[in-house]
Scaffold this active site. Structure first.
Site, short mmCIF file in Angstrom:
data_model
loop_
_atom_site.label_atom_id
_atom_site.label_comp_id
_atom_site.label_asym_id
_atom_site.label_seq_id
_atom_site.Cartn_x
_atom_site.Cartn_y
_atom_site.Cartn_z
N HIS A 368 0.71 -1.15 -0.33
CA HIS A 368 -0.01 0.21 -0.23
C HIS A 368 0.62 1.73 0.33
O HIS A 368 1.66 1.08 0.33
CB HIS A 368 -1.26 -0.15 1.37
CG HIS A 368 -0.14 0.15 2.53
ND1 HIS A 368 -0.06 1.32 3.00
CD2 HIS A 368 0.13 -1.27 3.59
CE1 HIS A 368 0.38 1.17 4.23
NE2 HIS A 368 0.75 -0.45 4.64
N CYS A 387 2.06 -5.21 6.83
CA CYS A 387 1.88 -4.72 5.64
C CYS A 387 3.63 -3.98 5.21
O CYS A 387 4.31 -3.46 5.94
CB CYS A 387 1.07 -3.94 5.27
SG CYS A 387 -0.49 -4.61 5.52
#
Length: 478
Positions: A368, A387
């Protein structure tokens, strides 16, 4: 998470007085015996040839740290069993399924060496079969050569740890500089090993070392550089062993089009035609919030994504900050009571930025964007909750969508400008394999070994598991 519920006995069953209509003890139905295929019969010459090949192969491929050759199996069948065990280990990994940690989600494909081995014995091509077993990658070959070099360094006594003290740079002199020269010369043949002065040539050597270790190449010897130089040679050997094992977990052929993230180095690389075409910095999980190793496929891109905050992060980091903080940062509380959760709305403050790249995995991780750009300027970029944050998500999105006429750069920018969340499915031919890997040792094109820190401690754990499993299988094969 799936929940397995055991069957409960019916209430009152034990109190029933009516005899059962069928006997309490049922005859066990016949089960077809498991067909155990014996290994092929070797000729005396073939058994001798395999014995010689097996004597040093496990050591050469990092399946054990100890250089003592394993005792050769006596019988013809024992030699064949040892060959099959070696084949499994060097082709698809030494570890047993039970040895894998939960966050080591990259697992080797099932592999049965018996058919190819039997064919090699039949055609008397055992040496060719033996050579075909290791991973067919230049990265693996480079590590094997590096393993030989660092084992020699270890056997020669390794290197002496450099003492702590003031930072060293051009102009410094004395015994610590002399020790630095001697230490650098072990890995760098261009360094003059004698002398007590820190001159420009020594600074260049320090810069080369810092690049090899993934450090900021300033030429200044401070705490971080000392720490990297003081890792014992034996630990570097085990580090190479661990990385060779991870290569064995990869498929026999990587897709020519793929995305790889090196978790330890926090770098993303895009491959097309099996060659790197783009690279960018990343931010991966900090120790305690490790980014897992895995293989998956990116199937969609979310534009203007909201962040559904994991319950653990919400409880530890957000709820204690109070309602005013949550409101200022565009967080919304959804639900009430024990089931309430937090979602951060799309926008300039969103922790996910403007892009989220989705791929199926059991860890709920993804690639992301991020509004926090400062960390990309750092050499230590392990700072996420697991992440992978990307330095250049926009160009990556354009690259993955370039074949879709509905999602050219102008359309992407228009959708982002509207601020609404939108999931864009990649066309089937543009869905791309993604690998989250943990590379802490690799060889450069000239054969020079490069190392990164082992922030999660996975190298030491894996090297110990390799040796333990090798010892277990060696005993079982006797």
């Amino acid at each position: 998470m799936a929940v397995v519920v055991g069957m409960a006995s019916a209430p009152g069953f034990a109190q029933q007085q009516t005899p059962p209509a069928t006997p309490l003890v049922q005859p066990v139905p016949a089960v077809a015996p498991v067909q155990v295929v014996p290994p092929p019969t070797l000729s005396a010459d073939q058994a001798a040839q395999l014995g010689k090949l097996l004597a040093d192969a496990g050591f050469a491929h990092g399946l054990r740290h100890d250089g003592t050759a394993t005792p050769r199996a006596g019988s013809n069948e024992a030699v064949a069993r040892a060959a099959l065990d070696y084949a499994r280990a060097v082709h698809s990994g030494r570890l047993d399924t039970s040895d894998f940690q939960k966050d080591w989600g990259l697992r080797p494909a099932a592999y049965d060496p018996l058919p190819a081995f039997a064919d090699a014995v039949k055609r008397d091509r055992i040496a060719a079969w033996f050579r075909s077993l290791p991973p067919p990658y230049a990265g693996y070959d480079g590590l094997q050569k590096g393993l030989e070099i660092y084992r020699k360094i270890e056997a020669n006594g390794g290197w002496t740890a450099l003492p702590a003290g003031p930072d060293m740079t051009v102009g410094a002199s004395g015994p610590r500089v002399a020790a630095l020269r001697k230490r650098l010369a072990v890995e760098d043949s261009d360094v003059v090993a004698t002398g007590t002065k820190f001159d420009a040539e020594l600074k260049d050597a320090v810069v080369r070392a810092q690049r090899r270790y993934g450090l900021n190449p300033t030429g200044l010897v401070s705490t971080g550089t000392l720490g990297a130089l003081n890792v014992p040679a034996g630990d570097r050997v085990r580090q190479i062993m661990a990385n060779m094992e991870r290569w064995r977990w990869l498929p026999a052929e990587l897709p020519a089009k793929r995305i790889q993230v090196n978790i330890a180095a926090a770098v993303l690389t895009v491959f097309e035609g099996d060659a790197p075409i783009a690279s960018m910095k990343a931010v991966t999980g900090r120790p305690g919030n490790e980014t897992p190793m895995l293989q998956s496929r990116i199937h969609s891109i979310v534009l203007n994504p909201p962040w559904n905050v994991p319950a653990g992060i919400a409880a530890k980091e957000l709820f204690p900050k109070g309602a005013a903080y949550l409101a200022r940062n565009n967080y919304k509380i959804i639900g009430t009571g024990a089931g309430r959760r937090i979602q951060q709305q799309p926008g300039p403050k969103s922790a996910l930025g403007l892009y989220k790249f989705d791929f199926d995995n059991p860890y709920a991780v993804y690639l992301h964007d991020t509004p926090a750009q400062a960390k990309f300027a750092s050499f230590d970029r392990l700072d996420s909750h697991g992440c992978v944050r990307l330095e250049k998500p926009g160009p990556l999105a354009q690259l993955l969508l370039r074949n879709d006429p509905a999602w050219q750069p102008e359309a992407i920018q228009e959708a982002l400008g509207k601020g609404k969340t939108l999931r864009v499915q990649l066309q089937e031919q543009d869905k791309v394999q993604v690998y989250l890997l943990y590379w802490t040792a690799f060889a450069s094109a000239n054969g020079q070994m490069n190392f990164r820190s082992d922030p999660y401690g996975w190298d030491k754990t894996l090297a110990a598991k390799i040796e333990r499993r090798s010892a277990i299988t060696a005993v079982a094969a006797r």
